[in-house]
Design a protein around this motif. Structure first.
Motif, mmCIF file in Angstrom:
data_model
loop_
_atom_site.group_PDB
_atom_site.id
_atom_site.type_symbol
_atom_site.label_atom_id
_atom_site.label_comp_id
_atom_site.label_asym_id
_atom_site.label_seq_id
_atom_site.Cartn_x
_atom_site.Cartn_y
_atom_site.Cartn_z
ATOM 1 N N TYR A 1 0.817 -1.191 0.000
ATOM 2 C CA TYR A 1 0.000 0.000 0.000
ATOM 3 C C TYR A 1 0.863 1.259 0.000
ATOM 4 N N PRO A 2 0.422 2.310 -0.667
ATOM 5 C CA PRO A 2 1.125 3.589 -0.555
ATOM 6 C C PRO A 2 0.905 4.161 0.841
ATOM 7 N N LEU A 3 1.798 5.044 1.240
ATOM 8 C CA LEU A 3 1.717 5.679 2.555
ATOM 9 C C LEU A 3 1.643 7.188 2.384
ATOM 10 N N ILE A 4 0.674 7.804 3.050
ATOM 11 C CA ILE A 4 0.588 9.257 3.123
ATOM 12 C C ILE A 4 0.986 9.660 4.533
ATOM 13 N N VAL A 5 1.975 10.532 4.640
ATOM 14 C CA VAL A 5 2.418 11.061 5.930
ATOM 15 C C VAL A 5 1.921 12.495 6.008
ATOM 16 N N TRP A 6 1.078 12.778 7.005
ATOM 17 C CA TRP A 6 0.468 14.101 7.129
ATOM 18 C C TRP A 6 1.165 14.933 8.192
ATOM 19 N N PHE A 7 1.500 16.169 7.828
ATOM 20 C CA PHE A 7 2.093 17.136 8.752
ATOM 21 C C PHE A 7 1.072 18.255 8.960
ATOM 22 N N HIS A 8 0.597 18.402 10.184
ATOM 23 C CA HIS A 8 -0.434 19.390 10.483
ATOM 24 C C HIS A 8 0.121 20.808 10.469
ATOM 25 N N GLU A 9 -0.797 21.772 10.389
ATOM 26 C CA GLU A 9 -0.401 23.178 10.436
ATOM 27 C C GLU A 9 -0.227 23.620 11.882
ATOM 28 N N ALA A 10 0.323 24.811 12.077
ATOM 29 C CA ALA A 10 0.527 25.353 13.425
ATOM 30 C C ALA A 10 -0.811 25.443 14.142
ATOM 31 N N GLY A 11 -0.833 24.998 15.385
ATOM 32 C CA GLY A 11 -2.057 24.987 16.182
ATOM 33 C C GLY A 11 -2.838 23.700 16.058
ATOM 34 N N GLY A 12 -2.417 22.809 15.175
ATOM 35 C CA GLY A 12 -3.086 21.520 14.990
ATOM 36 C C GLY A 12 -2.377 20.420 15.744
ATOM 37 N N SER A 13 -2.719 19.188 15.404
ATOM 38 C CA SER A 13 -2.055 18.035 15.997
ATOM 39 C C SER A 13 -2.159 16.853 15.038
ATOM 40 N N GLU A 14 -1.565 15.762 15.429
ATOM 41 C CA GLU A 14 -1.621 14.555 14.609
ATOM 42 C C GLU A 14 -3.050 14.061 14.433
ATOM 43 N N GLU A 15 -3.942 14.461 15.324
ATOM 44 C CA GLU A 15 -5.348 14.061 15.238
ATOM 45 C C GLU A 15 -6.037 14.642 14.003
ATOM 46 N N ASP A 16 -5.478 15.688 13.417
ATOM 47 C CA ASP A 16 -6.064 16.303 12.223
ATOM 48 C C ASP A 16 -6.190 15.308 11.077
#
Length: 92
Positions: A1-16
């Motif tokens: 499977y491909p993997l998407i790694v998400w980096f949140h914006e300032a004020g966010g968290s990994e929960e985004d």
């Protein structure tokens, strides 16, 4: 499977990731998110200048290795994405 790694914006968290990625698709990929390393405004931000992009890359690589132990990860299809300062970190 491909993997998407998400980096949140300032004020966010990994929960985004739970809000963002279902808008892309709900199947046929793996996804993960890391938490920014500095707390701000009830959330977190990325301070690559302080921890260094190389240190963040090592942390990311270790997380990907752990994920690959459990899932059929296609290592040639890893995509870094984000918004705001998270997009900047993904590009760096």
């Amino acid at each position: 499977y491909p993997l998407i790694v998400w980096f949140h914006e300032a004020g966010g968290s990994e929960e985004d990731i739970f809000r963002i990625l279902p808008e892309i698709s709900e199947r046929n990929y793996l996804a993960m998110a890391l938490r920014g390393d500095r707390e701000v405004d009830g959330g977190f931000e990325w301070s690559a200048a302080e921890i260094g992009v190389a240190a963040l890359a090592e942390k990311l690589e270790a997380a990907i290795d752990r994920l690959a132990e459990k899932f059929a990860l296609h290592r040639d299809r890893i995509y870094l994405a984000g918004t705001g300062s998270g997009g900047t970190i993904a590009m760096e």
